[in-house]
Design an enzyme around this catalytic site. Structure first.
Site, PDB file in Angstrom:
ATOM      1  N   ALA A  91       0.770  -1.190  -0.021  1.00 18.46           N
ATOM      2  CA  ALA A  91       0.041  -0.024   0.019  1.00 18.46           C
ATOM      3  C   ALA A  91       1.044   1.416  -0.104  1.00 18.46           C
ATOM      4  O   ALA A  91       0.684   2.081  -0.621  1.00 18.46           O
ATOM      5  CB  ALA A  91      -0.917   0.065   1.197  1.00 18.46           C
ATOM      6  N   LYS A 111       7.934   6.955  15.916  1.00 13.29           N
ATOM      7  CA  LYS A 111       6.970   6.024  15.202  1.00 13.29           C
ATOM      8  C   LYS A 111       7.018   4.857  15.900  1.00 13.29           C
ATOM      9  O   LYS A 111       6.059   4.160  16.160  1.00 13.29           O
ATOM     10  CB  LYS A 111       7.280   5.960  13.791  1.00 13.29           C
ATOM     11  CG  LYS A 111       6.549   5.223  12.898  1.00 13.29           C
ATOM     12  CD  LYS A 111       5.052   5.927  12.579  1.00 13.29           C
ATOM     13  CE  LYS A 111       3.852   4.899  12.001  1.00 13.29           C
ATOM     14  NZ  LYS A 111       4.126   4.166  10.877  1.00 13.29           N
ATOM     15  N   ASN A 147       7.688   0.314   8.627  1.00 16.54           N
ATOM     16  CA  ASN A 147       7.473   0.234  10.024  1.00 16.54           C
ATOM     17  C   ASN A 147       8.369  -0.147  10.946  1.00 16.54           C
ATOM     18  O   ASN A 147       8.687  -1.584  10.418  1.00 16.54           O
ATOM     19  CB  ASN A 147       6.068  -0.409  10.323  1.00 16.54           C
ATOM     20  CG  ASN A 147       4.783   0.612  10.450  1.00 16.54           C
ATOM     21  OD1 ASN A 147       4.905   1.770  10.521  1.00 16.54           O
ATOM     22  ND2 ASN A 147       3.702  -0.075  10.386  1.00 16.54           N
TER      23      ASN A 147
HETATM   24  O1  KPL Z   1       1.417   2.768  11.348  1.00 13.69           O
HETATM   25  C1  KPL Z   1       0.519   2.372  11.828  1.00 13.69           C
HETATM   26  C2  KPL Z   1       0.064   1.031  11.278  1.00 13.69           C
HETATM   27  O2  KPL Z   1      -1.010   0.624  11.315  1.00 13.69           O
HETATM   28  O3  KPL Z   1       1.040   0.203  10.957  1.00 13.69           O
HETATM   29  C3  KPL Z   1      -0.413   3.044  12.655  1.00 13.69           C
HETATM   30  C4  KPL Z   1       0.253   4.279  13.049  1.00 13.69           C
HETATM   31  C5  KPL Z   1      -0.677   2.365  13.804  1.00 13.69           C
HETATM   32  C6  KPL Z   1      -1.697   3.685  11.845  1.00 13.69           C
HETATM   33  O4  KPL Z   1      -2.593   2.580  11.771  1.00 13.69           O
END
Ligand code: KPL
Length: 302
Positions: A10, A181, A100
């Site tokens: 995405a 984050k 992430n």
């Molecule tokens: O980064 C996110 C994720 O879903 O991985 C958040 C900040 C929790 C937003 O949904």
């Protein structure tokens, strides 16, 4: 500029569609036989119409000619992604890694000794409704910064990214936004995956104490790592994201729901590893890490 985006999830598709407005973009995907990728992009502003983008994929000539490579695969896929592109990657070409969690940096530095290396973190929201349709679900800050000395010469990439998908800013110490984050992800992702709820459900009082404890533990580790903060600051950050993304399902919620490997080892797992290095106890984070690992193990039983 010529971009190759590695990973067609995405977030990769979101940046691909946005960059394609001003630049040349191709994708590099796991399916090496694929030669094209189409994306129906629904912009955030409902007044704007859906637009279809067509991209070339896995074109080695385009990868060799790229001025910038943006890697958007999950943290646990970074090693494979770099290994796949290395034979075609020209030395000196800036590589941006955006995912992430934390913990892939050392490996990336080792695998890419001859390239300016940058990391980025984004709070942009994107959701793949199906193979073709991509919804831009939320605006959020993107930070980019250098990981090696050669990367510091590419500050202008922050401006370039800001021009196509604002807001994007340069940070002289990219670990600061990466840790922030990580804290948000430690708070939101495991709980929304365990309870199979939307991010907004975490605003209920029943999650108060667990969220406080998670944030307090993260603050102890961040402070020991040289990024001093308080649990209450991190809790406020997490609350803001819970409110801003109330209707969204977190990425870990979706991974568990679709029985995919989660990023837990690079989110809570990374926190636990750093806590161990500083001999800090993080029992609440350890408990949610165990719960997610258990859910992943249950995949095979079904
Ligand atoms: O980064 C996110 C994720 O879903 O991985 C958040 C900040 C929790 C937003 O949904």
């Amino acid at each position: 500029m010529k971009f190759t985006i590695v990973g067609a999830g995405a977030i990769g598709r979101l940046w691909g569609c946005k960059l394609a407005e001003k630049h040349q973009v191709q994708f590099w995907t796991r399916d090496s036989t694929a030669t094209t990728l189409s994306v129906d992009f629904t912009p955030l502003d409902s007044g704007q119409e859906l637009k279809t983008y067509h991209f070339d994929t896995n074109n080695t000539v385009q990868l060799k000619a790229a001025n910038c490579v943006l890697i958007t695969v999950k943290a646990f896929q970074v090693q494979q992604a770099i290994t796949d592109i290395t034979p075609f990657l020209s030395p000196g070409i800036p590589v941006i890694i955006m995912h992430n969690g934390m913990g892939s940096q050392q490996l990336a530095l080792q695998l890419l000794p001859d390239n300016p290396l940058l990391y980025a973190t984004t709070a942009q929201g994107a959701f793949r409704a199906d193979n073709l349709l991509l919804n831009h679900t939320g605006l959020g800050q993107t930070w980019i910064g250098a990981l090696n000395p050669a990367g510091t010469a590419y500050k202008h990439l922050a401006t370039l990214l800001d021009q196509v998908l604002a807001p994007c800013q340069w940070h002289d110490d990219i670990n600061t936004p990466l840790w922030q984050k990580l804290a948000i992800n430690c708070a939101i992702n495991p709980l929304t995956a365990i309870h199979q709820c939307r991010n907004g459900a975490l605003a209920k009082p029943e999650f108060d104490s667990q969220l406080d404890q998670i944030c307090n533990e993260v603050a102890l580790v961040m402070t020991a790592e040289g990024y001093p903060t308080r649990g209450s600051n991190l809790r406020n950050l997490a609350n803001k994201v819970i409110r801003a993304t109330a209707e969204n399902f977190s990425s870990m919620n979706q991974d568990i729901c679709q029985q995919r490997t989660t990023e837990i080892d690079y989110i809570t797992g990374y926190l636990i590893a750093r806590a161990e290095a500083h001999q800090i106890q993080v029992p609440v984070n350890t408990r949610v890490w165990q719960q997610i690992k258990q859910l992943e193990q249950n995949y095979n039983d079904q």
